[in-house]
Design a protein around this motif. Sequence first.
Motif, PDB file in Angstrom:
ATOM      1  N   ARG A 150       4.930   9.594  -0.057  1.00  0.00           N
ATOM      2  CA  ARG A 150       3.981   8.499   0.129  1.00  0.00           C
ATOM      3  C   ARG A 150       2.570   9.086   0.176  1.00  0.00           C
ATOM      4  NH1 ARG A 150       1.819   5.882   4.749  1.00  0.00           N
ATOM      5  NH2 ARG A 150       1.744   3.613   4.564  1.00  0.00           N
ATOM      6  N   VAL A 151       1.649   8.455  -0.573  1.00  0.00           N
ATOM      7  CA  VAL A 151       0.254   8.902  -0.550  1.00  0.00           C
ATOM      8  C   VAL A 151      -0.594   7.760   0.003  1.00  0.00           C
ATOM      9  CG1 VAL A 151      -1.696   9.756  -1.915  1.00  0.00           C
ATOM     10  CG2 VAL A 151       0.630  10.348  -2.584  1.00  0.00           C
ATOM     11  N   GLN A 152      -1.444   8.108   0.956  1.00  0.00           N
ATOM     12  CA  GLN A 152      -2.329   7.094   1.544  1.00  0.00           C
ATOM     13  C   GLN A 152      -3.779   7.513   1.337  1.00  0.00           C
ATOM     14  OE1 GLN A 152      -1.649   6.345   5.723  1.00  0.00           O
ATOM     15  NE2 GLN A 152      -3.649   5.359   5.925  1.00  0.00           N
ATOM     16  N   ILE A 153      -4.627   6.538   0.928  1.00  0.00           N
ATOM     17  CA  ILE A 153      -6.064   6.820   0.762  1.00  0.00           C
ATOM     18  C   ILE A 153      -6.725   6.475   2.092  1.00  0.00           C
ATOM     19  CG2 ILE A 153      -8.114   6.408  -0.671  1.00  0.00           C
ATOM     20  CD1 ILE A 153      -5.752   7.039  -2.418  1.00  0.00           C
ATOM     21  N   SER A 154      -7.355   7.456   2.709  1.00  0.00           N
ATOM     22  CA  SER A 154      -7.784   7.236   4.096  1.00  0.00           C
ATOM     23  C   SER A 154      -8.842   6.139   4.226  1.00  0.00           C
ATOM     24  CB  SER A 154      -8.265   8.534   4.736  1.00  0.00           C
ATOM     25  OG  SER A 154      -9.398   8.995   4.068  1.00  0.00           O
ATOM     26  N   THR A 166      -1.860   2.547  -0.415  1.00  0.00           N
ATOM     27  CA  THR A 166      -0.781   3.542  -0.454  1.00  0.00           C
ATOM     28  C   THR A 166      -0.022   3.421  -1.775  1.00  0.00           C
ATOM     29  OG1 THR A 166       0.759   2.037   0.578  1.00  0.00           O
ATOM     30  CG2 THR A 166      -0.371   3.562   2.044  1.00  0.00           C
ATOM     31  N   PHE A 167       0.588   4.513  -2.184  1.00  0.00           N
ATOM     32  CA  PHE A 167       1.459   4.491  -3.361  1.00  0.00           C
ATOM     33  C   PHE A 167       2.463   5.618  -3.239  1.00  0.00           C
ATOM     34  CE2 PHE A 167      -2.316   6.976  -4.339  1.00  0.00           C
ATOM     35  CZ  PHE A 167      -1.834   8.093  -4.996  1.00  0.00           C
ATOM     36  N   GLN A 168       3.479   5.579  -4.098  1.00  0.00           N
ATOM     37  CA  GLN A 168       4.533   6.591  -4.084  1.00  0.00           C
ATOM     38  C   GLN A 168       4.302   7.557  -5.245  1.00  0.00           C
ATOM     39  OE1 GLN A 168       7.430   6.569  -1.977  1.00  0.00           O
ATOM     40  NE2 GLN A 168       6.289   5.015  -0.819  1.00  0.00           N
ATOM     41  N   GLY A 186      -2.015   1.211 -10.090  1.00  0.00           N
ATOM     42  CA  GLY A 186      -3.200   0.348 -10.217  1.00  0.00           C
ATOM     43  C   GLY A 186      -4.306   0.735  -9.246  1.00  0.00           C
ATOM     44  N   ILE A 187      -4.275   1.965  -8.735  1.00  0.00           N
ATOM     45  CA  ILE A 187      -5.313   2.408  -7.792  1.00  0.00           C
ATOM     46  C   ILE A 187      -6.252   3.353  -8.527  1.00  0.00           C
ATOM     47  CG2 ILE A 187      -5.749   3.733  -5.683  1.00  0.00           C
ATOM     48  CD1 ILE A 187      -3.017   2.630  -4.712  1.00  0.00           C
TER      49      ILE A 187
END
Length: 340
Positions: free
Chosen positions: A4-8, A13-15, A30-31
Amino acid sequence: MKHRVQISESDDTFQVCAQETILEAALQAGIRLPHECTYGACGTCRVKLEQGSVHYDAFPMALTEAEHQQGYALICQAHADSDIVLSPSGGGLALPEPAVMQAVVQELHPLTPDIHHLVLRLPDDQEVFYLPGQHVNVRLPDRSERSFSMASAYPLGNEVDFHIRRVPGGRFTQDQLGRLMPGDTLEVELPRGAFCYHPDDWRPLVFAATGTGLAPIRAILESLLDDDDCPPVSLYWGMRTEADLYAREEIESWAGRLYEFNFVPVLSRADAHWQGRRGHVQDAIAQDFQDLSEYACYLCGSPPMVIDTKQVLMGLGAPLEFIYSDSFTFHQDEKNPVAA
Ligand SMILES: Cc1cc2nc3c(=O)[nH]c(=O)nc-3n(C[C@H](O)[C@H](O)[C@H](O)COP(=O)(O)OP(=O)(O)OC[C@H]3O[C@@H](n4cnc5c(N)ncnc54)[C@H](O)[C@@H]3O)c2cc1C
Ligand code: FES
């Protein structure tokens, strides 16, 4: 296995799975995250890892070992080893959304035998906004893209301008640019990139440019003219010969309008009459500063200059989080296609 990746800053979030890069997974979800070359050469996609770790199939050219050790990553090349929390390179700055539009050539004239000043007019019904330091992507007939930095702090009406160096054999700068006439159209996307001024740093500034790497730095400096909050500014501009210093007079005329402005042209192939500095910008900076730990530094120009100068600045104590760079990497056909 997926991570899981989160943009602070945004909580998006995305996988990401093992075989994809973090950038590929973000775009798939789509980020939009700042990126340009997608092959590890420009540094535009640099992020700070607040949590987690990454690895690379091949260590990217635009990342130093010190940056890697301090938790910076180039997401166009990075594969996640764990769940990640990252902070993108624009930091807290809100980057404007890019848009594709048809631009009309308004003016084109030589600044030196191989550098042109290009002015493009954008559609009247489009609101044009960019941060000084950002760039445009020009789309060629084969749908590949070329990047050029806006050379002025703000659009003049709906006009934006550029300093473009002719690259021998270059498909755009040699084949197409020389044939452009006022009234011709180009498909462009802007604003792109995350290279811009960070006013909240509150630090004295050192700028280093080579060649047309001056363009985005000129835009940033123009935005600081007569600004009471402008910190002390040093600008090192590397060129080959005195005749190449196409913006010298204008920049010298800014002496009273930028706080404690120190402008240092540095020539690598000066003739015997040149009274100024010789060599390379990074050497001149190393001669002039003993400690850059309190400074913010902005670098723009050829990839080797950016890499070398970064090493010099770090050697002088400049903190990585206050070194911003825009590397003028080149288009690579197989790596940088534009989606049809
Ligand atoms: C974010 C960004 C902003 C940029 N802003 C500017 C700008 O404001 N002004 C500007 O002049 N350039 C700028 N560049 C560089 C410019 O985009 C490239 O030089 C571009 O590849 C030129 O396109 P071309 O079609 O003429 O050459 P290409 O057809 O892409 O290249 C032809 C050949 O020349 C080589 N080559 C291409 N560019 C260079 C170069 N600069 N030096 C040495 N060899 C090269 C290529 O590897 C290739 O072999 C910027 C690049 C980036 C990534
Ligand atoms: S987009 Fe990652 S280094 Fe250029």
